[in-house]
Scaffold this motif. Sequence first.
Motif, mmCIF file in Angstrom:
data_model
loop_
_atom_site.group_PDB
_atom_site.id
_atom_site.type_symbol
_atom_site.label_atom_id
_atom_site.label_comp_id
_atom_site.label_asym_id
_atom_site.label_seq_id
_atom_site.Cartn_x
_atom_site.Cartn_y
_atom_site.Cartn_z
ATOM 1 N N ALA A 126 0.841 -1.206 0.000
ATOM 2 C CA ALA A 126 0.000 0.000 0.000
ATOM 3 C C ALA A 126 0.871 1.250 0.000
ATOM 4 C CB ALA A 126 -0.922 -0.012 1.218
ATOM 5 N N GLY A 127 1.959 1.213 0.791
ATOM 6 C CA GLY A 127 2.845 2.374 0.881
ATOM 7 C C GLY A 127 3.482 2.696 -0.461
ATOM 8 N N LEU A 128 3.944 1.647 -1.163
ATOM 9 C CA LEU A 128 4.576 1.874 -2.469
ATOM 10 C C LEU A 128 3.586 2.477 -3.459
ATOM 11 C CD1 LEU A 128 6.830 -1.257 -3.043
ATOM 12 C CD2 LEU A 128 7.535 1.108 -2.679
ATOM 13 N N LEU A 129 2.358 1.905 -3.494
ATOM 14 C CA LEU A 129 1.352 2.412 -4.433
ATOM 15 C C LEU A 129 0.994 3.856 -4.127
ATOM 16 C CD1 LEU A 129 -1.371 -0.289 -5.159
ATOM 17 C CD2 LEU A 129 0.436 0.601 -6.638
ATOM 18 N N LEU A 130 0.684 4.131 -2.850
ATOM 19 C CA LEU A 130 0.245 5.489 -2.512
ATOM 20 C C LEU A 130 1.400 6.489 -2.599
ATOM 21 C CD1 LEU A 130 -2.358 4.585 0.180
ATOM 22 C CD2 LEU A 130 -2.786 5.807 -1.941
ATOM 23 N N GLY A 131 2.619 6.008 -2.331
ATOM 24 C CA GLY A 131 3.776 6.885 -2.493
ATOM 25 C C GLY A 131 3.942 7.303 -3.948
#
Lengths: 565, 65
Positions: A451-456
């Motif tokens: 999730a962090g990679l996508l939203l980043g």
Amino acid sequence: MTLTIVDGLIIGLYLLVVIAIGVALRRRTRTSEDFFLSGRSIPAWVAGLAFMSANMGAQEVVGMAASGAKYGLATSHFYWVGAIPAMVFLGLFMMPLYYGSRARSVPEYLKLRFDEKTRLLNATTFAFMTVISSGISMYAMGLLLNLLLGWPFDLSIWLWAGIVLIYVFMGGLTSGIYNEVLQFFLIVFGFAPLVILGLVDIGGWSGLMASLADISLQRGYPADALTTVWRHTGSADTNPLGVGWFGISMGLGFVLSFGYWCTDFLLVQRAMAADSLSAARQAPIIAAIPKLLFPALVILPGMIAIGLTHRAGGLTFPLKPDGSLNYDLAMPLMLARYLPTGLLGLGITALMASFMSGMAGNVTAFNTVWTYDLYQAHIRPNASDTHYLNVGRIATVAGVLLSIAAAYLAARFNNIMDLLQLVFAFVNAPLFATFLLGMFWKRTTGHAAFAGLLLGTIGAALHHGLTIPQHAIPGIKGGWLFIVHTYPSEMAQNFSTAIMAWTACFLVTVTVSLITAPRPDDQLKGLVYSLTEKGYEKPAHWYLNPTLLAPLVLGAAFALNLIFW
Amino acid sequence: MGLDLRLPIGALFTALGLVLIVYGAISDPAIYARSLGININLDWGCVLLVFGVAMLAASWRRTAK
């Protein structure tokens, strides 16, 4: 610029050695681990020099001289701030996890630490990226050789790609690494006479400062803005980079630098190939030593070139179609000015070597990620090792052909390439937050990392869509949604985009980790720093001890920043 | 790995050094106007030769052990 028989002989000798290395290594490449990871048998100094030069593609060499001409000594921020600390950090704290976990690639580490979807996301974007960047650098080299020596574009592309294919196909990563070390020495010995002659000609460092003072004043900056690194970074408007100290230290020095040097598999693969954990830790730190000094070889020629434009009988930079100076020609102009035939051949060989090893670096990283992280993980698991070795060789051919296709795509549709590079920048920007949390906070979970990679990445894209550099038209330069903020320069905007992406990824990963179930500690041994044993074996020589080298290298970087403050 | 990298590096730079030294000795001095009148082929050829021979020596010393 024309080459004579002596120059041709020098280029020929180099090509002969390159091919000979490939042939000699062919018989020694029997397993897939030989091919993809050099059988984990590379000594620390070789891995270190390869680590350093894998990043020095021709685009980088030509580009650093161009930046030297455009931004002056402040370009060395990309070395002393934007590389050294991250390289030391990788060696001290991250290599024990990459190497100790026996992961065969960076995406595979993500699979071991997190889960399959995080690996798939990273492996796919990385595989695309290597092919595209290899194509772009081929295109740049084709253009340069055409401009300098009149060689046909098609001939350059196919010839150099063919040679890279031969030696990587035969010797795999070891061929790549050996040629990178060869390239390192060629760059040192090919460019050093240029710098010495240039400095003597312009009257030493003081003569250079005097010439650049005129140019700096003429461009509307303080007199010493081109020969100092930090003095004028209090405000973005008074230094040629157009970025203030905060952007330089946080955007470049932290987010971009650690994201690149500590997570890019192209580089980490060199250290993973080392013959022991101790050598794997030393490699990036050994690499940092020449990295400290390289500004003298690649940035200084650009500064001398622009300094010479203000002298009678000096240099004249050709103009770009928009009327600005074509800074990319700084290095070629210097080669043509100072090197007589003979040494000129050596300079051109150094450029070609860096081009080929830049391409080989991308190809060796591509074939590994393709074979281990995509093919073995998703298409055909549990096949024999010989099968994967053959798949790796086929992937090498495919990688080279795809790079050639990308080079022609770049020649035909430059704007598509710009767009792709922009998207990759969004994907890369948040990466280091994921690795930092994954390696040093055992609570971090797979869902959170994903999730962090996508939203980043989305955060990076949004920031880019909402901001724009001064005097730019909305579109590829930003502001394609609506404009809420204007940056003083494109570089300032890039650094902020990176900071934004990193922060978004960091916050999302922490939040999601706290609401998802963590993995038990015993599954994370060797993957998280606090759960990993640290009984490192003694290095072969006491002076190679990372805990001794690291503070020395950091201290030297600090001193250089002070000397040229 | 079996193949000591110092061997090909040493061989290449020894050969490059020799080529530059020979060429520096026979070339027309007029071509050195651009290198500030210094016969840089000859001088730098010596530097390359010393480096190449040192690399070869290091590689042979290891083999002899």
